[in-house]
Design an enzyme around this catalytic site. Structure first.
Site, PDB file in Angstrom:
ATOM      1  N   TRP A 230     -14.885 -14.471  -6.411  1.00  0.00           N
ATOM      2  CA  TRP A 230     -14.881 -13.704  -7.651  1.00  0.00           C
ATOM      3  C   TRP A 230     -15.853 -14.321  -8.665  1.00  0.00           C
ATOM      4  O   TRP A 230     -16.044 -15.534  -8.691  1.00  0.00           O
ATOM      5  CB  TRP A 230     -13.484 -13.689  -8.261  1.00  0.00           C
TER       6      TRP A 230
ATOM      7  N   THR B 211      -2.497  -7.865 -17.742  1.00  0.00           N
ATOM      8  CA  THR B 211      -1.189  -7.952 -17.085  1.00  0.00           C
ATOM      9  C   THR B 211      -0.833  -9.417 -16.836  1.00  0.00           C
ATOM     10  O   THR B 211      -1.688 -10.293 -16.953  1.00  0.00           O
ATOM     11  CB  THR B 211      -1.208  -7.203 -15.736  1.00  0.00           C
TER      12      THR B 211
ATOM     13  N   HIS C 188      -0.605 -10.919 -14.165  1.00  0.00           N
ATOM     14  CA  HIS C 188      -1.237 -11.383 -12.924  1.00  0.00           C
ATOM     15  C   HIS C 188      -1.941 -12.731 -13.121  1.00  0.00           C
ATOM     16  O   HIS C 188      -1.863 -13.622 -12.265  1.00  0.00           O
ATOM     17  CB  HIS C 188      -2.221 -10.310 -12.440  1.00  0.00           C
TER      18      HIS C 188
ATOM     19  N   PHE D  59     -10.245 -30.594  -8.831  1.00  0.00           N
ATOM     20  CA  PHE D  59      -9.797 -29.305  -9.372  1.00  0.00           C
ATOM     21  C   PHE D  59     -10.883 -28.693 -10.255  1.00  0.00           C
ATOM     22  O   PHE D  59     -11.079 -29.098 -11.397  1.00  0.00           O
ATOM     23  CB  PHE D  59      -8.507 -29.509 -10.169  1.00  0.00           C
TER      24      PHE D  59
ATOM     25  N   ARG E 108     -18.934 -23.215 -19.011  1.00  0.00           N
ATOM     26  CA  ARG E 108     -18.423 -24.343 -18.228  1.00  0.00           C
ATOM     27  C   ARG E 108     -19.028 -24.447 -16.830  1.00  0.00           C
ATOM     28  O   ARG E 108     -18.709 -25.363 -16.080  1.00  0.00           O
ATOM     29  CB  ARG E 108     -16.900 -24.222 -18.098  1.00  0.00           C
TER      30      ARG E 108
END
Length: 164
Positions: A27, A87, A89, A114, A128
């Site tokens: 994504w 939402t 999600h 991470f 970032r």
């Protein structure tokens, strides 16, 4: 965004002999590709051996990280982009991704760098991603953390020696 208190490592990392798997979601390609490039810069400079693996999204990072460790990886760098929507999600995926990666690291006893960005909007990610004009390079930071933690964990295990 604040960089207050962020570490600025001065010593070069020697990653010679380390095998690292960089796992990235698909994504938000521009941001994700920036994160990957930052990781590659750090890993290449360290001398570590690495490979890039792509998964559909951030939720899938933990399963791929678990497989990477089962395949002999010394460390994983997990990179993903989760942008808040209208939402709940966002909260579910962010929490599941973080919890899953934490569990995988603890179960394997090996570090996961991470590099999952949880963002309110795309601009925060661009800031970032380590791209030209970005204020931060979270992909590089995640790779740096994975390498340094791998070396710390190894040293701690060697210092303990055999028990008996």
């Amino acid at each position: 965004m604040s960089r207050a208190g962020a570490p600025s490592p001065t010593e070069k990392i020697d990653g010679t002999g380390l095998r690292v798997v960089v796992i990235a979601g698909t994504w938000h390609d521009v941001i994700t590709n920036g994160l990957i490039a930052g990781s590659e810069r750090v890993l290449t400079a360290s001398g570590a051996t690495y490979e890039i693996v792509r998964v559909p999204g951030s939720f899938e990072l933990a399963a791929a990280a678990q497989a990477a460790f089962a395949g002999g990886a010394d460390a994983v760098v997990a990179l993903g982009v989760i942008i808040r929507g209208a939402t709940p999600h966002f909260e579910y995926v962010s929490a599941a991704t973080t919890d899953g990666l934490t569990r995988v690291a603890l179960d394997a006893g090996k570090p996961v760098g991470f590099g999952v960005l949880t963002l309110d909007d795309e601009q925060q990610g661009l800031d970032r991603a380590g791209l030209e004009g970005s204020k931060e390079d979270k992909g590089a930071e995640a790779a740096d953390a994975a390498l340094r933690t791998t070396l710390v964990v190894r040293a701690l295990r060697q210092a303990q020696g055999p028990r008996g």
